[in-house]
Structures are given as structure tokens and as C-alpha cells.
Design a protein around this motif. Structure first.
Motif, PDB file in Angstrom:
ATOM      1  N   ASP A 174       5.180   3.514 -13.035  1.00 12.04           N
ATOM      2  CA  ASP A 174       4.839   2.092 -12.987  1.00 12.04           C
ATOM      3  C   ASP A 174       6.084   1.236 -13.150  1.00 12.04           C
ATOM      4  OD1 ASP A 174       2.151   2.555 -12.601  1.00 12.04           O
ATOM      5  OD2 ASP A 174       1.606   2.312 -14.720  1.00 12.04           O
ATOM      6  N   GLN A 220       2.051   2.050  -3.454  1.00  7.86           N
ATOM      7  CA  GLN A 220       1.010   2.695  -4.252  1.00  7.86           C
ATOM      8  C   GLN A 220       0.892   4.178  -3.892  1.00  7.86           C
ATOM      9  OE1 GLN A 220      -0.536   1.272  -6.892  1.00  7.86           O
ATOM     10  NE2 GLN A 220       0.893  -0.400  -6.433  1.00  7.86           N
ATOM     11  N   LYS A 221       1.017   4.496  -2.622  1.00 11.59           N
ATOM     12  CA  LYS A 221       0.952   5.905  -2.206  1.00 11.59           C
ATOM     13  C   LYS A 221       2.150   6.688  -2.744  1.00 11.59           C
ATOM     14  CE  LYS A 221       0.379   5.011   2.247  1.00 11.59           C
ATOM     15  NZ  LYS A 221       0.178   5.265   3.708  1.00 11.59           N
ATOM     16  N   LYS A 277       2.903   8.352 -15.591  1.00 14.99           N
ATOM     17  CA  LYS A 277       2.415   7.097 -15.025  1.00 14.99           C
ATOM     18  C   LYS A 277       3.244   5.917 -15.521  1.00 14.99           C
ATOM     19  CE  LYS A 277      -1.764   4.346 -14.274  1.00 14.99           C
ATOM     20  NZ  LYS A 277      -1.097   3.043 -14.534  1.00 14.99           N
ATOM     21  N   GLY A 336       0.819  -1.207   0.000  1.00 16.70           N
ATOM     22  CA  GLY A 336       0.000   0.000   0.000  1.00 16.70           C
ATOM     23  C   GLY A 336       0.851   1.255   0.000  1.00 16.70           C
ATOM     24  N   LYS A 351       3.739   5.968  -5.466  1.00 16.36           N
ATOM     25  CA  LYS A 351       3.505   6.100  -6.901  1.00 16.36           C
ATOM     26  C   LYS A 351       2.532   7.241  -7.181  1.00 16.36           C
ATOM     27  CE  LYS A 351       2.990   2.223  -9.065  1.00 16.36           C
ATOM     28  NZ  LYS A 351       2.394   1.000  -9.687  1.00 16.36           N
TER      29      LYS A 351
END
Length: 392
Positions: free
Chosen positions: A50, A33-34, A46, A30, A36
């Protein structure tokens, strides 16, 4: 500053911490993801984010290294003798000759003497031979996720992403020190972005494989940190036996001409410019080695926070430029790590700021010791001894 036995260094401390961009802790996936999402908010594409974060993994060994890292408790004499080997002296001379044109450029463009960079190069990575085997992205992400100092490391992750976009960082294969430093002189991604120099003209800044890039970048960073061009940094001296010891230490400065009037003399060569401010440095008290520390010496503390390491690196630089082996003198016995902690706790109880009860004789502890010595009528040379501990 981290290779071989020099795990004491956290050159991440160079940065001035800001608030962390992303909340630390919690599930690591998680957190990725934060990070990113924050990268996208900062303007990164993006697709690049990624690809960059795809390989990020939590590395428990980084946390173990961070928690275990300790500042050396050896004295200056013992530490310097341990790390300044004949092999390093010989390799320093060989590299000085091999990269003479690079050092000539550095001295012309940045005013940083070649011995300074050779010493860092030697102590950091043994002239590039030992650069660290931690995956840099994993190290930075692990320390960014950890709640101890996320504000220090999260900016380094985004700097590494920018380097990746420039083609100068591979998240899967780039390796370095456990705290994220990269290359022959161990620089953090943000420092590389700000001070990286393409020294070999190939269009990239590659500190792991290009000595010209590493050396030029290190020189530029020193200038960025405040290095004063073409000025001395440290010089061994002799001091009179009746010197007022309370005037010594980095927190006391006088001009070179004033020190000379008090009987301070160079052990070799001549003293620096008479109007230059300087401090008399006694790493092991009035009976041990003695140095005159010029303004550039303070820049070393922007690179590294350890008093013993800094003094050794600065002295090593002078040796590489022809200075003699220091006169060790006959210093009084110092304190063990446990005794140092006892002393520091006593000083804290007396109201002094020693920078933490850690068993390390840092500059704040030295200043407190000197103050107490004055109050007790002892020679105020900032060198703590068992006799001082007993008096307290």
C-alpha cells in the motif's frame, strides 16, 4: 549509459524476458491495483505494498523517451571523439586515485580492471554528476503498463518493492534514467538485488550516493554477466595490408598466436596470452582503426547492445589505463542513416537477417555486409560503403 548524449542505451535489455505477471494496458489506476494484488501474491505485505504503490503515477514523458530513443548512427571514430573528452580523462585519473583502495578490492575480488569501471562510470553518468531525473517507480510502472515490453519491466517493479522493504528505495523520491536504471553506473532494481554490494560498510547498497557501493556492484554484475577475471578485453593492433579480411569480425575467432602468425601486432605493449581466442575488429573497415577483441569484450554486449557504444566504452577503458589515442587511419566514407536503411532493406530482400531495418550498423548488419562483399569479390571487411550500396 543514458546520461548526457548517451540516450541510446536500454540496459533493461540485460534481463531475459519472462511472461508478464499482470496484463498490460487499460485504466492505469486499475493496473496499479492489479500490480498491488500481484505483489501480495508474491509474498509482500499489504502494508508495504500500500505504501509503495501509493505514489505511483503514469508518466507520459517516459513513453515519449522510450519511443524516441535511438541508437547512434555516428561512426566509431566520430562517436568516441565526441564522448571521450580531456575532462573525462582527467576526472578518470582523479577518481582512480581517490578510490584506489576500492579499485584494488575490485581487482582482487572480481578481477575487473579499474579502467573498465571508470569508463562505464564516465559514460553512464559523468562520474555520478548526471544520474537522471525521472521518478524511478513511475518510470517502471509506466513501462510495465505499456504493452510494448511489460515482461521486461514488471519484475523490476517487484524488485524495487523488495529494495523498499530493505530501506534502500524511496518510491516518492528515488530518481534515475527513464527506463528505471538507478545510480552512478545505472543499474536496474533486479540487478541491484542480485549484484548490489555494500562497498562502504554502512549496511546499505546506495548506488546514487556511494561510489564504493556503485563500483563494487558494477564489478559484481560484470562477473555475473561472464567477465573473465584478470583477462584483457580490447587492444589496438596493426594489421598487414594483405590480411584475409573475411577472417575479421566478432563472428570469427582464432588464438592470439594464430593472429600473430598472420602479421597482427600490438600497437603498444604486448598481445594477450597466446592461447586466448580473439577476433580482429575493424569498426570502420580495413583502412580504419583496428583492435583485437578478447572474450571479455563480448560481456560488454550484455551491458549494452550498441556496437559503437560498446567499442567506445571498451577502448575508453584502455585509454584510462594508459593506451595511446587510436590511429584513425583513412577509412572509406560510410553510409548515412537513410543509405544504411536502403542497404539493410536490400540485404533483407536477399534473405539476410540484419536485426531490423533501423539505419544502424549493428553486428548482424556487419555480418551480412561481409558475406555480400565476399560474394561480390570485394574486400570482406564488413564496412558498408556507397560503392557497395551502388553494386546492390
Amino acid at each position: 549509459m543514458r546520461s548526457l548524449s548517451l540516450a541510446l542505451t536500454l540496459s533493461a535489455l540485460l534481463a531475459t524476458p519472462a511472461l508478464a505477471d499482470v496484463s498490460c494496458g487499460g485504466n492505469f489506476a486499475g493496473f496499479v491495483q492489479k500490480m498491488k494484488a500481484e505483489a501480495l501474491a508474491k509474498g509482500h505485505s499489504k502494508a508495504a505494498a500500500d505504501r509503495f504503490f501509493a505514489a505511483a503515477r503514469h508518466d507520459p514523458s517516459v513513453i515519449k523517451a522510450d519511443r524516441a530513443q535511438g541508437f547512434f548512427q555516428k561512426s566509431f571514430v566520430d562517436f568516441s571523439r565526441a564522448v571521450i573528452s580531456q575532462n573525462r580523462m582527467q576526472n578518470g585519473a582523479a577518481n582512480a586515485a581517490k578510490y584506489k583502495s576500492v579499485f584494488d578490492r575490485i581487482e582482487r575480488d572480481y578481477g575487473v580492471s579499474r579502467g573498465v569501471l571508470l569508463a562505464f562510470w564516465a559514460l553512464e553518468t559523468d562520474y555520478g554528476q548526471v544520474q537522471g531525473n525521472f521518478n524511478t517507480l513511475n518510470a517502471l510502472m509506466t513501462l510495465s503498463h505499456d504493452c510494448r515490453r511489460p515482461e521486461l519491466f514488471q519484475p523490476q517493479v517487484f524488485a524495487a518493492l523488495t529494495l523498499y522493504e530493505h530501506g534502500d528505495f524511496d518510491p516518492a523520491t528515488t530518481q534515475g534514467a527513464w527506463a528505471g536504471e538507478i545510480g552512478m553506473v545505472q543499474m536496474l532494481p533486479k540487478d541491484i538485488l542480485e549484484n548490489g554490494v555494500d562497498g562502504d560498510g554502512d549496511g546499505h547498497v546506495r548506488l546514487k550516493t556511494s561510489a564504493p557501493d556503485a563500483l563494487m556492484s558494477g564489478a559484481k554484475m560484470l562477473r555475473h554477466l561472464g567477465w573473465r577475471a584478470n583477462e584483457p578485453w580490447l587492444q589496438e593492433i596493426t594489421v598487414p595490408a594483405d590480411l584475409d579480411w573475411s577472417k575479421t569480425g566478432l563472428n570469427h575467432k582464432m588464438t592470439v598466436s594464430q593472429w600473430a602468425k598472420l602479421g597482427v601486432k600490438p600497437r603498444s605493449g604486448s598481445l594477450g596470452p597466446s592461447s586466448l581466442k580473439a577476433s580482429v575488429l575493424l569498426p570502420m573497415g580495413r583502412n580504419g582503426p583496428a583492435f583485437l577483441a578478447y572474450p571479455n569484450f563480448e560481456v560488454y554486449f550484455e551491458w549494452n547492445k550498441s556496437f559503437v557504444y560498446v567499442t567506445t566504452a571498451a577502448y575508453f577503458a584502455t585509454r584510462l589505463e594508459g593506451a595511446p589515442v587510436f590511429n584513425a587511419g583513412n577509412p572509406e566514407a560510410g553510409l548515412s542513416g537513410a543509405q544504411m536503411k536502403q542497404l539493410q532493406q536490400k540485404l533483407v530482400n536477399m534473405g539476410y537477417d540484419v536485426g531490423g531495418v533501423d539505419g544502424i550498423l549493428g553486428e548482424k548488419t556487419r555480418e551480412a555486409v561481409q558475406s555480400v562483399q565476399q560474394k561480390l569479390g570485394l574486400p570482406a571487411d564488413a564496412w558498408p560503403t556507397p560503392a557497395l550500396l551502388a553494386k546492390l
